[in-house]
Write an enzyme that holds these catalytic residues in place. Structure first.
Site, mmCIF file in Angstrom:
data_model
loop_
_atom_site.group_PDB
_atom_site.id
_atom_site.type_symbol
_atom_site.label_atom_id
_atom_site.label_comp_id
_atom_site.label_asym_id
_atom_site.label_seq_id
_atom_site.Cartn_x
_atom_site.Cartn_y
_atom_site.Cartn_z
ATOM 1 N N LEU B 23 -9.144 4.450 -6.651
ATOM 2 C CA LEU B 23 -8.079 4.903 -7.554
ATOM 3 C C LEU B 23 -6.769 4.319 -7.058
ATOM 4 O O LEU B 23 -6.273 4.692 -5.994
ATOM 5 C CB LEU B 23 -8.003 6.434 -7.564
ATOM 6 C CG LEU B 23 -9.319 7.181 -7.794
ATOM 7 C CD1 LEU B 23 -9.064 8.697 -7.793
ATOM 8 C CD2 LEU B 23 -9.971 6.748 -9.094
ATOM 9 N N GLY B 26 -2.694 -1.099 -5.407
ATOM 10 C CA GLY B 26 -1.494 -1.737 -4.860
ATOM 11 C C GLY B 26 -1.883 -2.602 -3.668
ATOM 12 O O GLY B 26 -3.004 -3.116 -3.612
ATOM 13 N N VAL B 27 -0.973 -2.770 -2.720
ATOM 14 C CA VAL B 27 -1.283 -3.663 -1.597
ATOM 15 C C VAL B 27 -2.461 -3.158 -0.773
ATOM 16 O O VAL B 27 -3.315 -3.940 -0.337
ATOM 17 C CB VAL B 27 -0.067 -3.895 -0.657
ATOM 18 C CG1 VAL B 27 0.921 -4.853 -1.284
ATOM 19 C CG2 VAL B 27 0.619 -2.601 -0.272
ATOM 20 N N LYS B 116 -0.052 11.060 1.810
ATOM 21 C CA LYS B 116 0.592 12.011 2.723
ATOM 22 C C LYS B 116 1.387 13.081 1.990
ATOM 23 O O LYS B 116 1.405 14.234 2.403
ATOM 24 C CB LYS B 116 1.504 11.292 3.708
ATOM 25 C CG LYS B 116 2.559 10.426 3.062
ATOM 26 C CD LYS B 116 3.296 9.568 4.078
ATOM 27 C CE LYS B 116 4.206 8.599 3.350
ATOM 28 N NZ LYS B 116 3.487 7.501 2.708
ATOM 29 N N ASP B 212 9.542 10.757 4.384
ATOM 30 C CA ASP B 212 8.240 10.197 4.736
ATOM 31 C C ASP B 212 7.760 10.751 6.088
ATOM 32 O O ASP B 212 6.622 11.203 6.226
ATOM 33 C CB ASP B 212 8.371 8.663 4.787
ATOM 34 C CG ASP B 212 7.124 7.986 5.320
ATOM 35 O OD1 ASP B 212 6.168 7.837 4.542
ATOM 36 O OD2 ASP B 212 7.101 7.623 6.513
ATOM 37 N N LYS B 216 4.428 13.432 7.284
ATOM 38 C CA LYS B 216 3.501 13.133 8.384
ATOM 39 C C LYS B 216 3.594 14.196 9.474
ATOM 40 O O LYS B 216 2.589 14.553 10.085
ATOM 41 C CB LYS B 216 3.802 11.738 8.926
ATOM 42 C CG LYS B 216 3.496 10.643 7.890
ATOM 43 C CD LYS B 216 4.124 9.310 8.269
ATOM 44 C CE LYS B 216 3.784 8.226 7.256
ATOM 45 N NZ LYS B 216 4.586 6.992 7.487
ATOM 46 N N GLY B 313 1.750 -1.340 5.863
ATOM 47 C CA GLY B 313 1.265 -2.664 5.493
ATOM 48 C C GLY B 313 -0.119 -2.583 4.893
ATOM 49 O O GLY B 313 -0.905 -1.687 5.232
#
Lengths: 456, 456
Positions: B23, B26-27, B116, B212, B216, B313
């Site tokens: 699902l 993207g990268v 996350k 972000d 986490k 990445g």
């Protein structure tokens, strides 16, 4: 601590305790026993069932063990194994550990072991038995003590391709090299100090000569490359020949000396070796000080990873053993999973002289015109390419200085120079031939040292 | 690559492939798809069964995705989920990710997610559903990209007690702070550069303001302390107020500035927060440069551990996703294991002002006798104990220098001094009151900066 909550992976109604047998009661075993006896609620909540220590096998039942009730001690390890759902082997050595683990597996018990020597020598035998019986065998504590490295390499990187593992996996030798670097001491002096402080064994051979690191290298290589690697396939060189001068030259050229366990994937197969190496000062492994361990892993997709922590000691090692025990116990509740060994790749394990790495060679030579050209010619003849050369006019050695200042015909002594050559990557075999040829050159007085450079 | 060998944890005869639904593409998704399509034999050998990519849900099926055949693309995510044994959610955001994951779980499919935000907001809902259905939900990629940290904390440390987690878990802010430190630049300039280089988003709020990192932190705290911690319980402060001057003063006092995600066990409960902090230069986290991430964990028995690597990445994150996928697939073959969530401890999560830490406070004061005594008195009145004081006579500020060299009555300008106070551990609430009182002191010209000191 509270009782198991509904979020544990088993029903919250009463669950039969899992019976734990502990084989061996040294510093690690005592700590494992203490946690099992003192923190049962925590472990039960995390596992999903109580863990009951049913006995501790020791050689001498008359010797008291701090915190372990005498009635738990037994010298009948076989009967103890036969009463257990989970067996924790902390005896070390090959026998009787091997037979007892096989007995536990045959009984269908899950196994946790910290026995690096047994795993490095006979891992496949144990893994096959565990797979056949469908029981877990876990061994996080066998490599790098408290540092989670077995599980990350085996499970977290299961979707990636490891290309290289560089490990500082022996705390004693890292401590020794670190003291040499920071205090300028000789190896023998530091080893003696470490023995006095209890950091090194009375017989330091297993550490200093790299046997301990080699067993860990075999285990790490097997996991990383899905290939069985046994201890006798690991090329091994300890730190005995590392001098204070080597350590000082490392510093001058921007390196530190570390004893590394190396497992590397090449086009031809897998190279597994333990040796002292120059590590660039800016590499994360260079900052690993004292008795700490660290394992640096390079993987195709993940890139560089490093795992750092305490590699030895009773409490840190017990942490790894207990983490394994909870996992194996959880699996036991939902049906065992087998060894998890993955040896499908079965890559060839290369001989020692096929390793490819960079080298730093230090030579003392007569300081006259044309010497560098001669030296460079020898390297070129052997297909070894030079990266950098550094030439230093040496202070005249003591006997020369005396001769110069004394009377007599010795005042004609020629000046000498130190050459420090760093090569590009070359085969071990080519380098050995190169060094032999250099030693035979007329102006070469001696090969002062040959050290590999890793982590570049 | 060879076929699955006998050592895989399932019989070697033909096994039905496990159907994988992806699902989002993207990268990270593109990279996961590429590995599933290009390296099926490796994954099959490691899993014990082939993994077959049956579809990739995207918003726009007309846009081609490099390496992903067009016939795999679909905009009907629900139907795709219904055809899958394993669902990999890489869409991000709350909806439709949440509904699709719950649908997968209800169908009995194993789930891997890197989401996350969803986990930090609604983790318990997902975990309860997974437990009820007896299916796995894995999320290594949600914290610190390629670095194995979820599994080590959840499994390797299951027999230990974590006392503190200090994480550099946002690569963008670490890059920004590192550039400020090495090049003496201002935050805005570095952020602009990072945007031009593609290291920072056009809207850098999620990174720079710590959102972000806070998500986490919530996930790490939940795992480490067996306690549910949600995003709104995390005290959050980003790096916007960090100046080049702060970074320079950090260096002068032997520190570096890092944005840390902190989860700490205190006598009263759990403190979870994100803020910039001074880290001693000799702490392992201080050496984490550029966009790298690292998580430093302190446990009662294991002692200090650190996990280091790339935190973002496409390829690094895909490594973590694929590692999870192999694990969840293996479990699927032997019966799912549930969420593995352990929230049994249910410790109280403390409010922001209950956090206890050390502080470095910089003040500009009039440089006359008795000022230090006044300042020290204010700290003592608030029960905040001083560790060190450093006083520097400041260069006269520009307007004073002008006044001195110009004409007129301003030539009487008093000299000023900078005071740098480091406190012992104090409560956030006490410090806030202390700083307010200091600001009201007559000789205090300004509070230049207040930064917490961590990792001591």
């Amino acid at each position: 601590m509270s009782a198991p909550a509904a979020s544990a992976p088993v029903p919250s109604d009463a669950v039969r305790p899992l019976r734990v047998a502990l084989l061996g009661c040294g510093v690690v075993g005592t700590e494992v026993a203490r946690v099992l006896l003192d923190h049962p609620d925590d472990l039960a909540a995390r596992t999903g069932a109580p863990l009951e220590l049913v006995g501790v096998a020791v050689r001498d039942v008359t010797r008291p063990r701090a915190g372990v009730p005498a009635e738990l001690l037994t010298d009948d390890a076989e009967s103890l194994v036969d009463r257990a759902d989970l067996v924790v082997e902390l005896m070390g050595g090959i026998e009787p550990a091997r037979s007892l683990i096989l007995r536990a597996i045959a009984n269908g018990a899950g196994v946790v072991t910290a026995n690096k020597a047994l795993l490095a020598e006979q891992g496949p035998l144990l893994f096959e038995a565990a797979d056949a019986a469908g029981v877990d065998i876990a061994f996080e504590a066998a490599v790098a003590g408290a540092i989670p490295i077995v599980r990350p390499v085996r499970e977290s990187l299961a979707g990636d391709h490891v290309t290289r593992v560089l490990g500082i996996v022996n705390g004693t030798t890292n401590y020794v090299l670190d003291e040499m670097a920071t205090k300028g001491l000789d190896l023998d002096d530091v080893v003696r100090q470490a023995q006095e402080l209890g950091y090194a064994e009375a017989d330091p051979t297993a550490d200093v000569d790299g046997f301990d690191a080699a067993a860990k290298a075999a285990i790490l290589a097997s996991l990383a490359f899905h290939t069985r690697v046994s201890l006798d396939q690991v090329a091994r060189e300890g730190i005995r020949s590392v001098t204070a001068d080597d350590v000082e030259w490392a510093r001058r050229t921007g390196h530190v000396v570390k004893l590394l366990a190396i497992a590397e994937r090449t086009a031809e197969g897998v190279s597994v070796r333990v040796h002292p190496a120059l590590v660039p000062a800016e590499h994360p492994l260079a900052a690993v000080r004292g008795a700490f361990n660290a394992v640096f892993v390079e993987a195709a997709a993940a890139g560089p990873l490093m795992f750092y922590g305490q590699g030895a000691g009773g409490r840190p090692t017990a942490s790894a053993v207990l983490g394994d025990l909870v996992s194996v116990a959880r699996d036991r509740l939902t049906g065992g999973k087998g060894s998890y060994e993955s040896a499908y790749a079965s890559l060839p394990v290369l001989p020692a002289d096929a390793a490819v790495t960079r080298y730093q060679v230090r030579l003392r030579v007569d300081d006259h015109t044309g010497v560098l050209a001669q030296v460079a010619g020898v390297l070129a003849d052997h297909g070894v390419s030079i990266d950098t050369v550094r030439q230093t006019v040496a202070h005249p050695p003591a006997h020369v200085a005396e001769a110069v200042h004394g009377a007599g015909p010795e005042t004609t002594a020629e000046p000498v120079a130190d050459l420090v050559l760093t090569t590009h990557a070359a085969r071990e075999a080519s380098l050995a031939a190169t060094v032999a040829a250099l030693a035979g050159l007329e102006p070469v007085q001696r090969i002062t040292s040959v050290l590999r450079v890793e982590g570049v």
